[in-house]
Design a protein around this motif. Sequence first.
Motif, PDB file in Angstrom:
ATOM      1  N   THR A 104       0.843  -0.983  -0.080  1.00 55.79           N
ATOM      2  CA  THR A 104       0.084   0.115   0.041  1.00 55.79           C
ATOM      3  C   THR A 104       0.923   1.133   0.142  1.00 55.79           C
ATOM      4  OG1 THR A 104      -0.265   0.164   2.590  1.00 55.79           O
ATOM      5  CG2 THR A 104      -1.819  -1.203   1.435  1.00 55.79           C
ATOM      6  N   ASP A 105       0.440   2.414  -0.069  1.00 53.81           N
ATOM      7  CA  ASP A 105       1.094   3.650  -0.364  1.00 53.81           C
ATOM      8  C   ASP A 105       1.749   3.776   1.137  1.00 53.81           C
ATOM      9  OD1 ASP A 105       0.499   4.040  -2.693  1.00 53.81           O
ATOM     10  OD2 ASP A 105      -0.552   6.058  -2.337  1.00 53.81           O
ATOM     11  N   ASP A 106       1.015   3.439   2.325  1.00 55.61           N
ATOM     12  CA  ASP A 106       1.619   3.457   3.570  1.00 55.61           C
ATOM     13  C   ASP A 106       2.870   2.712   3.797  1.00 55.61           C
ATOM     14  OD1 ASP A 106      -0.309   5.421   4.299  1.00 55.61           O
ATOM     15  OD2 ASP A 106      -1.567   4.002   5.136  1.00 55.61           O
ATOM     16  N   THR A 107       2.764   1.387   3.116  1.00 55.19           N
ATOM     17  CA  THR A 107       3.841   0.485   3.454  1.00 55.19           C
ATOM     18  C   THR A 107       4.868   0.787   2.482  1.00 55.19           C
ATOM     19  OG1 THR A 107       2.791  -1.276   2.002  1.00 55.19           O
ATOM     20  CG2 THR A 107       2.217  -1.179   4.547  1.00 55.19           C
ATOM     21  N   LEU A 108       4.935   1.567   1.756  1.00 55.00           N
ATOM     22  CA  LEU A 108       5.876   1.747   0.503  1.00 55.00           C
ATOM     23  C   LEU A 108       7.298   1.786   1.308  1.00 55.00           C
ATOM     24  CD1 LEU A 108       4.485   3.932  -2.311  1.00 55.00           C
ATOM     25  CD2 LEU A 108       5.659   1.840  -2.592  1.00 55.00           C
ATOM     26  N   SER A 109       7.164   2.517   2.290  1.00 54.30           N
ATOM     27  CA  SER A 109       8.603   2.996   3.207  1.00 54.30           C
ATOM     28  C   SER A 109       9.298   1.702   3.716  1.00 54.30           C
ATOM     29  CB  SER A 109       8.004   4.062   4.238  1.00 54.30           C
ATOM     30  OG  SER A 109       7.231   3.168   5.177  1.00 54.30           O
TER      31      SER A 109
END
Length: 953
Positions: A104-109
């Motif tokens: 997800t965009d939140d787990t890209l990091s």
Amino acid sequence: MRGRTPRTTPRRRARGPLRRLTAAAALVLTAGLLSPHATAAADEPAPAADYCAGQCADILPPGANGSATLVEILGNKLFGTQPAHADDQLGPYDALSSGYPSLTDDTLSQFFNDSSFGVPNGQVGSVTRPREDVTITRDKKNGVPHVKGSTRYGTEFGAGYAAGQDRLWLIDLFRHIGRGELTSFAGGALANQGLEQEFWPQAPYTEDDLQKQVDWIRTEGGARGAQAMKDAQAYIDGLNAYREKAKKGRYFPGEYVLTGKIDAITNIGEIQPFKVTDMIALASVVGGLFGNGGGGEVDAALSLLAAQQKYGVEKGTEIWESFRGRDDPETVTTIHDGTRFPYGAKPAKARGQALPDAGSVDREPLVHDRTGSAATAARSGAVTRDPVRAPARLKPLQGMYDDGVLPEDMFRDSASKKGMSNALLVSGKHTASGHPVAVFGPQTGYFAPQLLMMQELQGPGISARGVSFAGVGMYIQLGRGQDYAWSATSAGQDITDTYAVPLCEPDGSAPTKASASYLYRGTCTPMEKLERKNAWKPTVADSTAAGSYRMQVFRTRYGVVTHRATVDGKPVAYTALRSTYRHEADSIIGFQMLNDPSYVKDAASFQKAAQHISYAFNWFYADSRDIAYYNSGANPVRAENVDMSLPVKAEQAYEWRDFDPADNTSAHTPPAQHPHSVNQDYYISWNNKQAKGFGAANFSLGAVHRADLLDGRVKKLTAEGGVTRASLTRAMEEAAVTDLRGEQVLPELLKVLRSGPITDPALSKAVQQLEAWRKGGAQRNQASAGSKAYAHPDAVRIMDAWWPLLVKAAFEPGLGGDLYQALTGQLAVDEAPSAGHGPTGSHAGSAFQYGWWGYVDKDLRAVLGEPVQGALGKRYCGAGDLSSCRDALLASLAAAVAKPATEVYPGDDTCKAGDQWCADTIVHRAVGGISHRSMQWQNRPTYQQVVEFPAHR
């Protein structure tokens, strides 16, 4: 050294030369080689304007730090420790191949680093001030240098200083590769010989040649050219400043000790000063690897002659053209909106062709006068390979040609071994945010340390973060600016031609193929002979026995001699003329523009900057409003009706327009004729064809190309709408773990096999396994996280064994042995992940760039009676009969099924025979003393950005 703390990993046993170093290591410890060279942490300077708002990310394995002292090298070899920041980007990069389905965009990091400008408060790892007008701040997490200068000179000085900290040894190696002097510098390892033999003949420059290129940019490049050379000198000054301090402080790279350049105890020895001309030598290597295109015309002529011999001139030419596929209507293109960009089409009636007489072609020998270990390698044709990750021996550039055979035919006009990068961009009209999204990056191979270096540069006229090739990093070459990002893929369009130069003798006697003079515009002119004499002795790092050899090339006004032959009975030399020859660094002006926030402000100004890059690249751009594309390259304007795919006579009537051999200048096609676009619904690129009508430089751009893996996925996402950074990254990574053959060609293969009953139990089982694999996505992915086994291991093994057998079974009977051999010499049958191919051999990650997938796909569809656009000249599998084709495929499948895993995956110095997972793994090729663990296979850019700008200046 920057105060690194070694990180421990499982201990390895020391053997050989390194065991003998342990006593010296104790003395080294007291000699100061562990002394840190970093000032205390300080506040980070105020960052430049950043419009990405935390939505820009990137990754570059294995780590930012590519330098190690002797003690750190010993620790790595003896105990498995790693210098700080040497491999901390390897884990997140590796993990994406398993973790992408739930991204997800939140787990890209978890898989990418934040690429915002500056270093946040509390995250400053160290600050170095090599001059009053520049500060190098490194972050705690990854150790990336953020260079901020109050003057332009200081900024570039800091960039050079940081390059010395991170890549001093690598830069030194590559300036010697570019000059053809690697073995004399780093030892006679087979890989070192292969490297200098690969690159020096492409750009066999004298020191005067290198200086002339510097002077050309300074005087002919206008104000920007003059500024570029000032920037280059400042960069070199910074690199030399670090070189001097590291030598004096005894924290220089340990490879200088291991190769005998510096004594570990007395510190006697020298690291030779760097010069601006070193950057030209480095640029020639980088350009040869990634920005070249064309060539191969002699090999193309030989395969054409083989086709004509088999079928007659008319039919043979038709057959050959069908395989050549200059403008295949079924191939995937980056520009897909119907716009055409005519370039390099086959002339209706070609002029000036110079096809060789049958059997007359000889490759120009490159290596001469071998002695010692060089002579031994030449006689045997092979040597025992040195393990890529061996703790006992240290090959400075091991693994580049670790198939064990010295490449005697490296000096060739081949169009292969280009590329390996990809890009995915979606217009804001189709994204969830309304802003464009891009996932893109170059595939530069996997090395320890990495050839690219990550950095941020902020100073007068410069504001960018990203990567540059080590040693030519005065500007960011791929990365992001304040409100835009850019990247590139290798384009490979034809900027290299082959000329047939008539040979002569100065005294008027009859010439032979060995003659060293040629006719230039009616005058018998001596060729220029250029030589490199390399000799080496055993060192701790390279125990290869003493040896030497001499490289020799002949240079003409039409380029470097690659072959000799006769044409209509008269002796000629074939030469390779590249438009970027003698202009290796001209592209520096384009990169300067890309780094300048006052120049690049939108898609249009980006395209103008890319127009100043003379190497053959596809350039991609994204900001908060637009996506854009431009194909760069010094595309020569050829004489009318000259066929760029075949050799041409070296006569003035067939020269490039306005050709001047003094500086190798000519007319180039104008920007409007280069493929370009703004705000197409989406763009994809994986070294595929740029646009309809744009002439291909090789045979690989056919009905099936690995770019299809991207195109189908991104097209579907775009049609659905609501594209996000995460969904586009998932599409990229799903393609990265997919077997091209299984997704794109296996359906046709199964149709043929299922056209009749399969009675053999073993074959029936194999077909069922292949069907299940295809239904599951034809991926080479883990059965479960950390399992180190594929979900469909038997199907993958069968496909790996079957593909070369089925291609031969389908095509060789119809083509005949000679023509089949000639065509497979032009285009390799396959590039599976476990195969050794390309400039970095096996375990290279990149796969499925060159192969016969499109030929097989077209032929099977023709046999099945399905529509085919741009069909091959005839039907081959089973002579066009479905039943006979099926029999041939079943027979080849039976042979594949019978192959044991130990034969399909024969093992090497990294893997045991039969270990399928290991055979595919990516190994970081050691170009220095530190080695890293291998990674699971994924067909993905080395450096990669994920960007979505929410705002613009």
